[in-house]
Motif scaffolding. Sequence first.
Motif, PDB file in Angstrom:
ATOM      1  N   ASP A 126      40.201  15.715  -0.809  1.00 32.23           N
ATOM      2  CA  ASP A 126      39.123  14.495  -0.847  1.00 32.23           C
ATOM      3  C   ASP A 126      38.072  14.742  -2.203  1.00 32.23           C
ATOM      4  O   ASP A 126      37.574  15.531  -2.296  1.00 32.23           O
ATOM      5  N   ARG A 189      28.959   8.323   8.356  1.00 35.21           N
ATOM      6  CA  ARG A 189      29.512   8.166   7.110  1.00 35.21           C
ATOM      7  C   ARG A 189      29.247   6.791   6.160  1.00 35.21           C
ATOM      8  O   ARG A 189      29.920   6.550   5.083  1.00 35.21           O
ATOM      9  N   HIS A 228      39.243   3.956   6.003  1.00 30.46           N
ATOM     10  CA  HIS A 228      40.399   4.398   7.074  1.00 30.46           C
ATOM     11  C   HIS A 228      40.807   3.206   7.939  1.00 30.46           C
ATOM     12  O   HIS A 228      39.966   2.800   8.667  1.00 30.46           O
ATOM     13  N   ASP A 306      44.856  10.874  10.077  1.00 30.75           N
ATOM     14  CA  ASP A 306      43.756  11.441   9.675  1.00 30.75           C
ATOM     15  C   ASP A 306      43.911  12.896  10.271  1.00 30.75           C
ATOM     16  O   ASP A 306      44.882  13.015  11.321  1.00 30.75           O
ATOM     17  N   GLU A 512      30.773  12.899   8.844  1.00 36.91           N
ATOM     18  CA  GLU A 512      31.574  12.922  10.051  1.00 36.91           C
ATOM     19  C   GLU A 512      31.103  13.734  11.199  1.00 36.91           C
ATOM     20  O   GLU A 512      31.641  13.834  12.240  1.00 36.91           O
TER      21      GLU A 512
HETATM   22  C1  BGC Z   1      38.239  12.739   7.238  1.00 31.56           C
HETATM   23  C2  BGC Z   1      38.916  11.889   6.088  1.00 31.56           C
HETATM   24  C3  BGC Z   1      39.563  12.984   5.228  1.00 31.56           C
HETATM   25  C4  BGC Z   1      40.274  14.080   5.781  1.00 31.56           C
HETATM   26  C5  BGC Z   1      40.888  15.213   4.856  1.00 31.56           C
HETATM   27  C6  BGC Z   1      39.189  13.947   7.673  1.00 31.56           C
HETATM   28  O1  BGC Z   1      38.372  14.668   8.670  1.00 31.56           O
HETATM   29  O2  BGC Z   1      38.041  11.688   8.225  1.00 31.56           O
HETATM   30  O3  BGC Z   1      38.185  11.253   5.407  1.00 31.56           O
HETATM   31  O4  BGC Z   1      40.112  12.369   3.997  1.00 31.56           O
HETATM   32  O5  BGC Z   1      39.420  14.811   6.918  1.00 31.56           O
HETATM   33  O6  BGC Z   1      39.929  15.992   4.531  1.00 31.56           O
END
Ligand code: BGC
Length: 744
Positions: A126, A189, A228, A306, A512
Amino acid sequence: MNTGFKLLLANIFFVFVNTISAQNNRDAAFENRLQSMTLEEKVGQMSQIDLGVLAVGKICEVADPIRLDTAKLRLAFQRYKVGSVLNCGCGFHALSRNRWLGIIDSIQQANSLYSKHEIPVLYGIDAIHGANYTLGSTLFPQQIGQAATWNPELVKAAARITAYETRASGIPWNFSPVLDIGRQPLWSRFFETYGEDVCLAKKMTNACITGYQGNTFGNEQVAACMKHFLGYSYPLSGKDRTPVWIGERELRAYFLPTFQEAIRLKAKTLMINSGELNGIPVHASYPILTTLLREELGFEGVAVTDWEDVYKLHTTHKVAETLRDAVKIAVMAGIDMSMTPNDFQFNELLLDLVKSGEIPESRLDMSVRRILKLKSDLVLEGKTTLPSQADYPLFGSDSFARVAYDAVAESITLLKNEGDVLPLSPGSKVWVMGNASNSLNYLNGAWSQTWLGQDARFNEPGKMTILQALQAGYGKENITEVNPQYVLKNQRKPKLLPGAVVYCLGETPATEIPGNINDLSITISEEDRKALESLKARKVPVVLVLLLGRPRIITDLDKLSRAVVHAYIPGQEGAKPLADLLYGKINPSGRLPFTYPRSSGDIVHYDRKRTEDNDINFGSSGYNPLYDFGHGISYTQFDYRGLNVRPENDTFVIQVLVRNTGNREGKEVVQVYYRDEYAPVTPSQKKLCAFAKVNLKPGQDTVVTFKVPFFDVGDIGADMKPFKASGTIVFRAGQQTVTLNHKP
Ligand code: BGC
């Protein structure tokens, strides 16, 4: 036909035939490779584990400094033939570039030693606002701030640098950008989005995907991951990963266009929405993952799940009675790769499902083909050596930091400036207060050195807080950090009172978390409030600086302040441009990428319907935001003249003259809105259809021309198809309006 032209045609034909045959050769090579792969290898390619699974220590409690564990590497690559690894370990932090290169190298070596199939491992991370998990990288404003620049060129430049620095860390796949539309400010987010408007977000999507993936693919690009898919950002309760209800028409009108744009630009990968949409978890939805994504939109890249979302069909969403059912449902719905990521049950279960004939092997082939192609595009195949530090000389350079400075400078949005309190006069005394005034974490937000961005131990050394930047740029002797007790104690000593107070209000970095924003109103301590009230009473101007990733309700604080400056979450380069803007070295040119509500219970978007204008007196002044979408003021003034709109070959040609009538150079965001007076679907009161940012010197003017396709002035009809606006359409730019009677 002259000879030159014949030669040109022959050349084009030659290139065409060569391209076709190169493509055919490549396809044949993938097919051959696929045919020679075992079932275990195919299953392995479809799985992705977290780095923590390979490291010494326990999941989420890996040893620090991180070390890879040989037995675990052997298990992952020999037994399970895992094809992809992600992130920097749960509960972990940023690493140096050298460390990353070492880790990726060890993973590739272990893979080729143990797996024997010679398909390289694909590492994904990320890198949300810069290569935020690599120490020394360049961090940019979070996406919401990037949107506030209304300058796609800057977004593209930031994406290019992010790609370069991610590649410089040995990593070719970036789980970015977030293409979910930000229309629910309670969603944790929100700051990761390009805001509430489709036209603005689509332009930023274009810039970001082009920046990450470039025109050609090579060592300075990363594969983008649009996320997403689909409808993640609009939970009814605002809490992350909770039910979303969006009708198909609205999905197509608001939530799909950014993804369509990215797919048009051949974005290479996509991440699936963790939540449920209209009662169906998206990971279980064949209509979304196959009918819409593949058959209708023609997406040819890799769809990754995800975090743990295959299992969650069983454990959380409760649509699968067993984990085995969950795997079957997700694979048959259309996933290509499972971000499993903490064990190998996915591999075991998928293998068993194919062996027992419940999932045809041809289904796996479809996904593995896509994964092999992605790896080949990323020039992973046949590459034995990783880049050295010297291969990327610009990593963390001043020239990159300058782009971050510009991005922040163009994002900061001056919301109000009563009595021209800003810019501050150099040399005058200024007090600095507020929770965000001396913190890098508030500047950076989440996804900065750590997942939540809260741990100050991992902050980049040498980066300035707002207080430090003000003091460094405008004199330590002039700028003093004070607390409310000091203000209250000295309020009756006029000689002590400063020329202005800069009050910096930040939002705790997070992402998140389900329901971390339970109240859109943001409160400050009673003492701080009393101090601000006392300053107001003594006519000391308060400049409120907001470091927020969303609109929080600030109506009361707004009343206490003479100027309000929205800085979003600008990143660790953010303090200097902010200080320079407060002192007038930078003329503000950011514009709000969302509507700023006046109160928590009144979240209405600017592109509202007529009914949303109704007020309590049955009048039509119900739309009453504190600040409108697109709002933002400058230290100079702009005047609009001669708006002209004419239809021409399926586009509206829109022209308007803009003049800088003030006495400072400045940038104006020319915004064109339209209203379709009558339409088969209730029309919006106002909708953005084009914008451009122009720089004008005092007295200078320019004619800005837009060509807007008819379909961009319209909507999605009841038949789920786009339609063009017709009949009376009102266009607006600045205070200018033009009414057209249009028959497309
Ligand atoms: C998040 C994603 C992220 C992934 C990897 C997930 O919990 O929703 O946006 O890319 O984790 O870190």
